[in-house]
Design a protein around this motif. Structure first.
Motif, PDB file in Angstrom:
ATOM      1  N   ASP A   1     -64.181  76.975   7.101  1.00 20.77           N
ATOM      2  CA  ASP A   1     -64.305  77.981   6.334  1.00 20.77           C
ATOM      3  C   ASP A   1     -64.271  79.313   6.693  1.00 20.77           C
ATOM      4  OD1 ASP A   1     -64.501  76.448   4.068  1.00 20.77           O
ATOM      5  OD2 ASP A   1     -66.427  76.536   3.889  1.00 20.77           O
ATOM      6  N   GLU A   2     -64.763  79.583   8.210  1.00 19.10           N
ATOM      7  CA  GLU A   2     -64.709  80.836   8.798  1.00 19.10           C
ATOM      8  C   GLU A   2     -63.302  81.171   9.637  1.00 19.10           C
ATOM      9  OE1 GLU A   2     -66.865  80.637  12.961  1.00 19.10           O
ATOM     10  OE2 GLU A   2     -68.359  80.190  11.460  1.00 19.10           O
ATOM     11  N   ILE A   3     -62.679  80.392   9.517  1.00 19.62           N
ATOM     12  CA  ILE A   3     -61.310  80.645  10.264  1.00 19.62           C
ATOM     13  C   ILE A   3     -60.205  80.786   9.192  1.00 19.62           C
ATOM     14  CG2 ILE A   3     -59.529  79.875  11.863  1.00 19.62           C
ATOM     15  CD1 ILE A   3     -61.935  77.937  13.101  1.00 19.62           C
ATOM     16  N   PRO A   4     -59.801  82.005   8.833  1.00 20.36           N
ATOM     17  CA  PRO A   4     -58.832  82.183   7.729  1.00 20.36           C
ATOM     18  C   PRO A   4     -57.534  81.663   8.065  1.00 20.36           C
ATOM     19  CG  PRO A   4     -59.378  84.248   8.807  1.00 20.36           C
ATOM     20  CD  PRO A   4     -60.256  83.278   9.360  1.00 20.36           C
TER      21      PRO A   4
ATOM     22  N   ILE B   1     -56.845  66.667   8.853  1.00 21.27           N
ATOM     23  CA  ILE B   1     -55.732  67.040   9.073  1.00 21.27           C
ATOM     24  C   ILE B   1     -55.966  68.675   8.559  1.00 21.27           C
ATOM     25  CG2 ILE B   1     -54.292  66.746   6.995  1.00 21.27           C
ATOM     26  CD1 ILE B   1     -51.969  66.314   9.580  1.00 21.27           C
ATOM     27  N   LEU B   2     -55.568  69.633   9.304  1.00 24.34           N
ATOM     28  CA  LEU B   2     -55.574  71.171   9.072  1.00 24.34           C
ATOM     29  C   LEU B   2     -54.125  71.688   9.008  1.00 24.34           C
ATOM     30  CD1 LEU B   2     -58.526  71.981  11.650  1.00 24.34           C
ATOM     31  CD2 LEU B   2     -58.569  71.144   9.382  1.00 24.34           C
ATOM     32  N   LYS B   3     -53.978  72.600   8.082  1.00 22.00           N
ATOM     33  CA  LYS B   3     -52.919  73.409   8.391  1.00 22.00           C
ATOM     34  C   LYS B   3     -53.222  74.700   8.621  1.00 22.00           C
ATOM     35  CE  LYS B   3     -49.146  75.074   5.438  1.00 22.00           C
ATOM     36  NZ  LYS B   3     -48.232  75.322   4.023  1.00 22.00           N
ATOM     37  N   VAL B   4     -52.621  75.314   9.728  1.00 21.35           N
ATOM     38  CA  VAL B   4     -53.058  76.441  10.238  1.00 21.35           C
ATOM     39  C   VAL B   4     -51.706  77.192  10.410  1.00 21.35           C
ATOM     40  CG1 VAL B   4     -53.808  77.793  12.462  1.00 21.35           C
ATOM     41  CG2 VAL B   4     -54.821  75.491  11.798  1.00 21.35           C
TER      42      VAL B   4
END
Length: 169
Positions: free
Chosen positions: A104-107, A122-125
């Motif tokens: 949540d703290e990483i835009p 899985i994250l989409k960055v």
């Protein structure tokens, strides 16, 4: 974690039925949420007031969650998309809560999903370049223990849509 029932006031989405006209309205709004009600009503064969009421009813029921602006990643200087597979070091609620707080703290983390199988999340960055992704990666491993982090760089976007199929309403 407890199951959430989507409610607005006393209306539960489970008790409301949607028909083919609602489906057509949603299809139009998913393509362009700025479409004026007059245009929508003509396209679905309703007068303006009943069409507007249907849109409001879908908003109140929580089917239409919100209206947003889609930003072009390249023009926003975040053209690099990295999919990050994360395997948790521990399967505990405390770890999950810390993980949720961290992402949540990483835009740059724009999507995150909990999965079944060999990868837990899985994250989409989205970032401008590899150096920026490396900063995101280092922040993550500094703040939380992971069993494994596997990064996959997207070479080309083949399909992108935020529209969901409405034929199942």
């Amino acid at each position: 974690m407890s199951e959430k029932i989507r409610k607005t006031g006393s209306k539960s989405i489970d008790k409301i039925t949607f028909d083919d006209i609602d489906q057509k309205i949603l299809d139009i709004l998913q393509k362009d949420s700025d479409t004026v009600v007059n245009t929508i009503s003509e396209a679905v064969g309703l007068s303006v007031t009943p069409c507007w009421r249907r849109i409001k009813r879908m908003e109140e029921a929580g089917l239409i969650m919100k209206r947003v602006v889609l930003v072009d990643q390249a023009r926003a200087n975040v053209s690099l998309t990295v999919f990050v597979g994360v395997t948790a070091s521990r399967h505990e609620i405390g770890w999950l809560e810390k993980f949720c707080a961290l992402i949540d703290e990483i835009p740059e983390v724009v999507e995150a999903y909990r999965l079944t199988g060999t990868v837990d999340y899985i994250l989409k960055v989205v970032v401008p370049d590899m150096a920026a992704y490396d900063q995101v990666y280092k922040l993550m491993i500094e703040k939380l223990d992971f069993s494994q982090v596997n990064s996959m760089i997207s070479m080309e976007e083949l399909k992108f849509t935020t529209a969901i199929p409405t034929k199942y309403l």
